[in-house]
Design a protein around this motif. Structure first.
Motif, PDB file in Angstrom:
ATOM      1  N   SER A 137      55.153  70.591  47.399  1.00 48.21           N
ATOM      2  CA  SER A 137      56.192  70.241  47.555  1.00 48.21           C
ATOM      3  C   SER A 137      57.159  69.789  46.108  1.00 48.21           C
ATOM      4  CB  SER A 137      56.509  68.928  48.581  1.00 48.21           C
ATOM      5  OG  SER A 137      57.822  68.419  48.784  1.00 48.21           O
ATOM      6  N   SER A 138      56.179  69.018  45.662  1.00 48.68           N
ATOM      7  CA  SER A 138      56.692  68.350  44.312  1.00 48.68           C
ATOM      8  C   SER A 138      56.455  69.270  43.111  1.00 48.68           C
ATOM      9  CB  SER A 138      56.122  67.018  43.777  1.00 48.68           C
ATOM     10  OG  SER A 138      56.418  66.207  45.013  1.00 48.68           O
ATOM     11  N   GLY A 139      55.475  70.434  43.285  1.00 46.09           N
ATOM     12  CA  GLY A 139      55.334  71.081  41.856  1.00 46.09           C
ATOM     13  C   GLY A 139      54.288  70.401  40.991  1.00 46.09           C
ATOM     14  N   ILE A 140      54.442  70.805  39.985  1.00 39.71           N
ATOM     15  CA  ILE A 140      53.447  70.268  38.723  1.00 39.71           C
ATOM     16  C   ILE A 140      54.180  69.262  38.112  1.00 39.71           C
ATOM     17  CG2 ILE A 140      52.097  70.706  36.677  1.00 39.71           C
ATOM     18  CD1 ILE A 140      52.455  73.870  37.764  1.00 39.71           C
ATOM     19  N   ARG A 141      53.592  68.310  37.798  1.00 38.51           N
ATOM     20  CA  ARG A 141      54.065  67.106  36.829  1.00 38.51           C
ATOM     21  C   ARG A 141      53.135  66.289  36.336  1.00 38.51           C
ATOM     22  NH1 ARG A 141      54.038  62.082  39.425  1.00 38.51           N
ATOM     23  NH2 ARG A 141      53.362  62.032  41.818  1.00 38.51           N
ATOM     24  N   ALA A 142      53.269  65.688  35.375  1.00 38.19           N
ATOM     25  CA  ALA A 142      52.319  64.946  34.541  1.00 38.19           C
ATOM     26  C   ALA A 142      52.454  63.398  35.002  1.00 38.19           C
ATOM     27  CB  ALA A 142      52.547  65.128  32.966  1.00 38.19           C
ATOM     28  N   ALA A 143      51.452  62.699  34.639  1.00 40.28           N
ATOM     29  CA  ALA A 143      51.625  61.089  34.991  1.00 40.28           C
ATOM     30  C   ALA A 143      52.310  60.346  34.161  1.00 40.28           C
ATOM     31  CB  ALA A 143      50.209  60.553  34.942  1.00 40.28           C
ATOM     32  N   VAL A 144      52.433  60.880  32.813  1.00 40.64           N
ATOM     33  CA  VAL A 144      53.376  60.000  31.918  1.00 40.64           C
ATOM     34  C   VAL A 144      54.223  60.981  30.949  1.00 40.64           C
ATOM     35  CG1 VAL A 144      51.503  58.202  31.768  1.00 40.64           C
ATOM     36  CG2 VAL A 144      51.367  60.118  30.288  1.00 40.64           C
ATOM     37  N   PRO A 145      55.167  60.751  30.517  1.00 42.27           N
ATOM     38  CA  PRO A 145      56.401  61.415  29.596  1.00 42.27           C
ATOM     39  C   PRO A 145      55.408  62.149  28.601  1.00 42.27           C
ATOM     40  CG  PRO A 145      57.145  59.167  30.151  1.00 42.27           C
ATOM     41  CD  PRO A 145      55.717  59.003  30.586  1.00 42.27           C
ATOM     42  N   GLU A 146      54.579  61.465  27.725  1.00 45.06           N
ATOM     43  CA  GLU A 146      53.994  62.119  26.557  1.00 45.06           C
ATOM     44  C   GLU A 146      53.081  63.283  27.331  1.00 45.06           C
ATOM     45  OE1 GLU A 146      53.670  59.152  27.447  1.00 45.06           O
ATOM     46  OE2 GLU A 146      54.621  58.052  25.586  1.00 45.06           O
ATOM     47  N   SER A 147      52.490  62.984  28.483  1.00 42.37           N
ATOM     48  CA  SER A 147      51.746  64.314  29.003  1.00 42.37           C
ATOM     49  C   SER A 147      52.613  65.257  29.429  1.00 42.37           C
ATOM     50  CB  SER A 147      50.649  63.780  30.237  1.00 42.37           C
ATOM     51  OG  SER A 147      49.698  62.821  29.806  1.00 42.37           O
ATOM     52  N   GLN A 148      54.025  64.912  29.875  1.00 38.79           N
ATOM     53  CA  GLN A 148      54.755  65.914  30.503  1.00 38.79           C
ATOM     54  C   GLN A 148      55.236  66.772  29.252  1.00 38.79           C
ATOM     55  OE1 GLN A 148      55.447  66.329  33.866  1.00 38.79           O
ATOM     56  NE2 GLN A 148      56.872  68.177  33.307  1.00 38.79           N
ATOM     57  N   GLN A 149      55.221  66.218  28.044  1.00 40.18           N
ATOM     58  CA  GLN A 149      55.704  66.985  27.104  1.00 40.18           C
ATOM     59  C   GLN A 149      54.830  67.839  26.700  1.00 40.18           C
ATOM     60  OE1 GLN A 149      56.977  63.924  24.039  1.00 40.18           O
ATOM     61  NE2 GLN A 149      58.437  63.035  25.418  1.00 40.18           N
ATOM     62  N   ASP A 150      53.653  67.255  26.467  1.00 37.48           N
ATOM     63  CA  ASP A 150      52.489  68.142  26.252  1.00 37.48           C
ATOM     64  C   ASP A 150      52.394  69.391  27.191  1.00 37.48           C
ATOM     65  OD1 ASP A 150      49.925  68.403  24.490  1.00 37.48           O
ATOM     66  OD2 ASP A 150      49.175  68.730  26.631  1.00 37.48           O
ATOM     67  N   LEU A 151      52.675  69.230  28.246  1.00 36.92           N
ATOM     68  CA  LEU A 151      52.415  70.434  29.420  1.00 36.92           C
ATOM     69  C   LEU A 151      53.657  71.171  29.280  1.00 36.92           C
ATOM     70  CD1 LEU A 151      51.411  71.400  32.086  1.00 36.92           C
ATOM     71  CD2 LEU A 151      53.075  69.878  33.344  1.00 36.92           C
ATOM     72  N   GLN A 152      54.762  70.666  28.712  1.00 39.87           N
ATOM     73  CA  GLN A 152      55.754  71.779  28.523  1.00 39.87           C
ATOM     74  C   GLN A 152      55.725  72.860  27.317  1.00 39.87           C
ATOM     75  OE1 GLN A 152      58.302  70.964  31.734  1.00 39.87           O
ATOM     76  NE2 GLN A 152      59.136  72.278  30.011  1.00 39.87           N
ATOM     77  N   ARG A 153      54.844  72.025  26.324  1.00 37.90           N
ATOM     78  CA  ARG A 153      54.551  72.612  24.866  1.00 37.90           C
ATOM     79  C   ARG A 153      53.602  73.842  25.462  1.00 37.90           C
ATOM     80  NH1 ARG A 153      54.745  67.492  22.481  1.00 37.90           N
ATOM     81  NH2 ARG A 153      52.560  67.253  23.103  1.00 37.90           N
ATOM     82  N   GLY A 154      52.557  73.418  26.414  1.00 32.83           N
ATOM     83  CA  GLY A 154      51.459  74.455  27.003  1.00 32.83           C
ATOM     84  C   GLY A 154      52.451  75.604  27.738  1.00 32.83           C
ATOM     85  N   LEU A 155      53.432  75.338  28.419  1.00 33.46           N
ATOM     86  CA  LEU A 155      53.953  76.357  29.229  1.00 33.46           C
ATOM     87  C   LEU A 155      54.876  77.068  27.976  1.00 33.46           C
ATOM     88  CD1 LEU A 155      55.404  74.398  32.105  1.00 33.46           C
ATOM     89  CD2 LEU A 155      53.600  76.207  32.236  1.00 33.46           C
ATOM     90  N   ALA A 156      55.237  76.508  27.021  1.00 35.25           N
ATOM     91  CA  ALA A 156      56.141  77.451  26.291  1.00 35.25           C
ATOM     92  C   ALA A 156      55.008  78.444  25.425  1.00 35.25           C
ATOM     93  CB  ALA A 156      56.544  76.483  25.186  1.00 35.25           C
ATOM     94  N   GLY A 157      53.943  78.013  25.384  1.00 35.58           N
ATOM     95  CA  GLY A 157      52.797  79.165  24.699  1.00 35.58           C
ATOM     96  C   GLY A 157      52.602  80.100  25.743  1.00 35.58           C
ATOM     97  N   TYR A 158      52.452  79.720  27.084  1.00 29.73           N
ATOM     98  CA  TYR A 158      52.189  80.687  28.216  1.00 29.73           C
ATOM     99  C   TYR A 158      53.264  81.640  28.165  1.00 29.73           C
ATOM    100  CZ  TYR A 158      50.800  82.176  32.652  1.00 29.73           C
ATOM    101  OH  TYR A 158      50.204  82.879  33.830  1.00 29.73           O
ATOM    102  N   ASP A 159      54.414  80.985  28.165  1.00 24.04           N
ATOM    103  CA  ASP A 159      55.798  82.133  28.137  1.00 24.04           C
ATOM    104  C   ASP A 159      55.674  83.011  27.108  1.00 24.04           C
ATOM    105  OD1 ASP A 159      56.562  80.757  30.503  1.00 24.04           O
ATOM    106  OD2 ASP A 159      57.894  79.440  29.520  1.00 24.04           O
ATOM    107  N   ALA A 160      55.255  82.598  25.977  1.00 23.03           N
ATOM    108  CA  ALA A 160      55.336  83.421  24.712  1.00 23.03           C
ATOM    109  C   ALA A 160      54.230  84.605  24.901  1.00 23.03           C
ATOM    110  CB  ALA A 160      55.113  82.653  23.530  1.00 23.03           C
ATOM    111  N   MET A 161      53.282  84.302  25.493  1.00 20.23           N
ATOM    112  CA  MET A 161      52.087  85.158  25.754  1.00 20.23           C
ATOM    113  C   MET A 161      52.428  86.169  26.669  1.00 20.23           C
ATOM    114  SD  MET A 161      48.100  84.191  26.177  1.00 20.23           S
ATOM    115  CE  MET A 161      47.935  83.532  24.680  1.00 20.23           C
TER     116      MET A 161
END
Length: 580
Positions: free
Chosen positions: A78-102
């Motif tokens: 229902s909610s999808g993927i989310r991190a517990a705190v903003p710092e982790s959410q930003q790190d997750l976004q950076r990881g996704l950006a690398g995934y998108d590039a690959m």
């Protein structure tokens, strides 16, 4: 909350289930945990001195159990993927950006919620951060929607992919060696694929409903210094005891209504609230039976009542170690088996519940319903459990035609009934007029240990006593010198006598009278023809004699019968009834 732990134990402040999870994590033998049971209940989230606050399970994982992890990630359909705190959410976004590039995707803009793509993203992120030496926790809620129970051939392609992914994660060397915990949350263990619940690389952790000590702590925390006397007539210790079977959320509802609405908590209010909440929680799987009478209201059956009174006395003294695991109540139809059990529950003052139809046409739902019932019974103890028409209701181990569901259900019930940990806490009553049809697995010693047999009144005095008891039940008062004389010593059951009294009342009302007269009863008795099933009744009598484990319970007419004769006659009756 495990207050018996040593003060120097770093896990001492955690609930028992969380301690088990932490201990298994420290062994480094598993990284995947399947948490089930009361997963929607409140958990102790923070401790400031002696003050304890409570919050949902996810908050407990975030702040208590995984508070020291570098990243805590949550996922559900229902909610999808989310991190517990903003710092982790930003790190997750950076990881996704690398995934998108690959891989040429654009998940960083809109993260997918469907498990097929979400698990691929999560796996890539977990492997990447574990390679960086980070500590992580992934909490997947409603895991049964990702890997539902059922035959593998019946699952969709996506469900099979998700199941294969989760099974692979459980034994993945990188995940096992890294600082990673994967938590799957499900209410009922039976709802998730057994490839996960029975996987040796997956640790099953059960969250039980709060015990008396837990409920006491919660009430104190909820009151926050307020005096309980301002909202309740029930003392604190009694309130904790009387709310057995309630979750902290349910208890919070009761306390909040009392605090905000000004409705005082009385034993009667608490009893009604508890019944309402629990019946709603178990969705019609159990029925609470109100025992308005004690064993004194039961007519006849003196020796059976004596045995049950002795058991009630032992239970009241706390001597649960001498209590039978359960009782098998047999005897012909209309002998008052159900009434006897209800009155026994009234004598000992414990809740009495009756199994309703927990079976479902949908695969996995029946087992899930049964698991929910078992969890509730464990939280309610002491409790009396009544199963009427047990021979038909429970089935047997050899049942077929439903993909093995009936045989699994039977095995689960037999195993639960035979758990000696619940001796004196969960008292089983199997009621049947055909105990010979009940599988030996359920009526052996260690399950339904005491076999009590009830029979129709054998003497004039017993018939008159039963008539008086039925007058109280039907509230039809009439002065009849001797019912035995009116019945001409026929074998009237309690149900027959109740029918006579109701017809007598009907006759009086028809003639414009409220008071029933002896002439009404006499007129009804002249007209009344009780149902006659002589072969069936004889068979039910004889199989009750066969099953009875106490000679004292047998009337003289049956006690003097030889076992060989009974066995032979039972076979003859079954043959005759089959022909009919």
């Amino acid at each position: 909350m495990a207050k018996t732990k040593k003060k120097d134990d770093p896990l001492a402040h955690l609930p028992e289930w969380a301690q088990k999870l932490a201990q298994k994590y420290y062994t480094r033998t598993v990284s995947t945990f399947l948490v089930y049971g009361a997963v929607r209940d409140l958990q102790p989230v923070s401790h400031e001195g002696d003050k304890v606050e409570f919050g949902p399970l996810k908050s407990f994982f975030q702040h208590e159990l995984f508070g020291g992890r570098d990243h805590v990630i949550f996922y559900d359909r229902s909610s999808g993927i989310r991190a517990a705190v903003p710092e982790s959410q930003q790190d997750l976004q950076r990881g996704l950006a690398g995934y998108d590039a690959m891989y040429g995707t654009d998940f960083a803009k809109t993260m997918p919620r469907d498990p097929g793509r979400a698990l691929q993203i999560l796996e890539n992120y977990l492997r990447m951060r574990l390679s960086d030496g980070k500590s992580l926790a992934l909490v997947i809620d409603f895991a049964e929607t990702l890997a539902p129970a059922g035959d593998l051939s019946h699952l969709s392609a996506e469900d099979r992919f998700v199941l294969a992914t989760l099974v692979k994660w459980a034994s993945d060397p990188q995940f096992l060696q890294g600082d990673l915990s994967i938590v799957l949350i499900v209410e009922n263990l039976a709802e998730i694929s057994p490839r996960l619940s029975r996987n040796p690389y997956v640790a099953n952790i059960e969250i039980l409903l709060p015990n008396e000590e837990d409920r006491l702590d919660f009430v104190k925390a909820k009151l926050d210094g307020k005096k309980l006397q301002t909202i309740s007539d029930v003392p604190l210790a009694a309130l904790a005891k009387m709310t057995a079977g309630l979750s902290r959320i349910n208890l919070d509802r009761v306390l909040t209504e009392a605090i905000e609405s000004g409705v005082r908590i009385t034993p009667e209010v608490l009893k009604d609230k508890k019944k309402e909440i629990i019946q709603a929680e178990c969705h019609g799987l159990l029925e609470f039976i109100e025992p308005p009478y004690g064993l004194d209201a039961v007519a006849g059956h003196g020796k059976a009542k004596s045995m049950l009174r002795n058991a009630a006395a032992a239970l009241k003294k706390g001597r649960i170690e001498v209590m039978p695991m359960g009782y098998l109540m047999s005897g012909p139809v209309g002998t008052g088996k159900t009434f006897m059990v209800t009155c026994f529950a009234g004598d000992i003052g414990v809740p009495c519940v009756k199994f309703l139809n927990f079976r479902s046409q949908w695969q996995g739902v029946t087992e899930a319903n049964l698991e929910k019932i078992f969890n509730l019974l464990k939280a309610l103890w002491p409790v009396a459990v009544m199963i009427d028409e047990a021979d038909a209701f429970l089935g047997n181990r050899d049942a077929s035609g439903d993909s093995g569901t009936s045989s699994r259900v039977f095995a689960s019930i037999a195993s639960f009934m035979g758990n000696t940990e619940f001796r004196g806490k969960i008292i089983w009553f199997l009621l049947t007029c055909r105990p010979d049809l009940l599988p030996i697995d359920l009526k052996r010693q260690g399950r339904a240990e005491e076999h009590l047999a009830l029979f129709y009144p054998q003497s004039d005095a017993e018939r008159d006593e039963l008539f008086k008891a039925m007058q109280k039940k039907t509230k039809v008062q009439v002065d009849v010198p001797s019912f035995a004389a009116l019945s001409k010593n026929l074998n009237f059951s309690g149900a027959d006598i109740e029918a006579v009294l109701v017809r007598s009342k009907f006759r009086a009302v028809t003639e414009g009278r409220e008071q029933v007269q002896a002439s009404d009863v006499e007129a009804v008795m002249k007209d009344f023809v009780p149902p006659s099933y002589p072969l069936e009744i004889e068979l039910q009598n004889l199989v009750a004699v066969q099953e009875c484990t106490s000679r004292e319970l047998l009337p003289e007419t049956f006690a003097k019968l030889e076992r060989d004769y009974i066995t032979r006659r039972v076979k003859e009756l079954k043959t005759l009834l089959a022909e009919q």
